[in-house]
Design a protein around this motif. Structure first.
Motif, PDB file in Angstrom:
ATOM      1  N   ALA A   1      44.782  47.847  36.759  1.00 29.77           N
ATOM      2  CA  ALA A   1      44.043  46.863  37.554  1.00 29.77           C
ATOM      3  C   ALA A   1      43.733  47.402  38.939  1.00 29.77           C
ATOM      4  O   ALA A   1      42.601  47.256  39.438  1.00 29.77           O
ATOM      5  CB  ALA A   1      44.855  45.566  37.671  1.00 29.77           C
ATOM      6  N   LEU A   2      44.700  48.050  39.557  1.00 35.34           N
ATOM      7  CA  LEU A   2      44.476  48.629  40.884  1.00 35.34           C
ATOM      8  C   LEU A   2      43.473  49.773  40.826  1.00 35.34           C
ATOM      9  O   LEU A   2      42.676  49.945  41.750  1.00 35.34           O
ATOM     10  CB  LEU A   2      45.799  49.076  41.491  1.00 35.34           C
TER      11      LEU A   2
ATOM     12  N   LEU B   1      40.727  41.508  41.952  1.00 35.58           N
ATOM     13  CA  LEU B   1      41.909  41.805  41.148  1.00 35.58           C
ATOM     14  C   LEU B   1      41.998  40.862  39.953  1.00 35.58           C
ATOM     15  O   LEU B   1      42.351  41.276  38.850  1.00 35.58           O
ATOM     16  CB  LEU B   1      43.166  41.706  42.014  1.00 35.58           C
TER      17      LEU B   1
ATOM     18  N   ARG C   1      49.496  46.996  35.891  1.00 36.38           N
ATOM     19  CA  ARG C   1      49.284  46.936  37.347  1.00 36.38           C
ATOM     20  C   ARG C   1      48.452  48.121  37.815  1.00 36.38           C
ATOM     21  O   ARG C   1      47.485  47.948  38.569  1.00 36.38           O
ATOM     22  CB  ARG C   1      50.626  46.939  38.088  1.00 36.38           C
TER      23      ARG C   1
ATOM     24  N   LEU D   1      39.897  48.705  41.013  1.00 32.58           N
ATOM     25  CA  LEU D   1      39.425  48.272  42.328  1.00 32.58           C
ATOM     26  C   LEU D   1      38.889  49.441  43.155  1.00 32.58           C
ATOM     27  O   LEU D   1      38.182  49.228  44.133  1.00 32.58           O
ATOM     28  CB  LEU D   1      40.546  47.581  43.108  1.00 32.58           C
TER      29      LEU D   1
END
Length: 67
Positions: free
Chosen positions: A62-63, A14, A59, A66
């Motif tokens: 970024a997630l 992250l 947010r 992943l």
């Protein structure tokens, strides 16, 4: 996302994603890197607080990185 928890194993990834999105010197990126390095509950709590202060788009980006 008020009850979201950060998995300690996910913190380095992250931090890397946020480094790309927000920059390496961003407050949240630095907090995540510190939490990943130390693993202390207090550092993880600070990193989560910084992550929650990000714009929802940052947010989510970024997630998404992943996945």
């Amino acid at each position: 996302m008020p009850d979201m928890t950060l998995d300690p194993a996910m913190l380095p990834k992250l931090a890397s994603a946020l480094s790309f999105i927000c920059g390496a010197e961003h407050e949240c990126t630095l907090a995540l890197k510190a939490a990943a390095a130390s693993g202390k509950a207090g550092d993880v709590k600070k990193a989560r607080a910084a992550f929650m202060k990000l714009k929802p788009a940052e947010r989510n980006a970024a997630l998404a990185m992943l996945r």
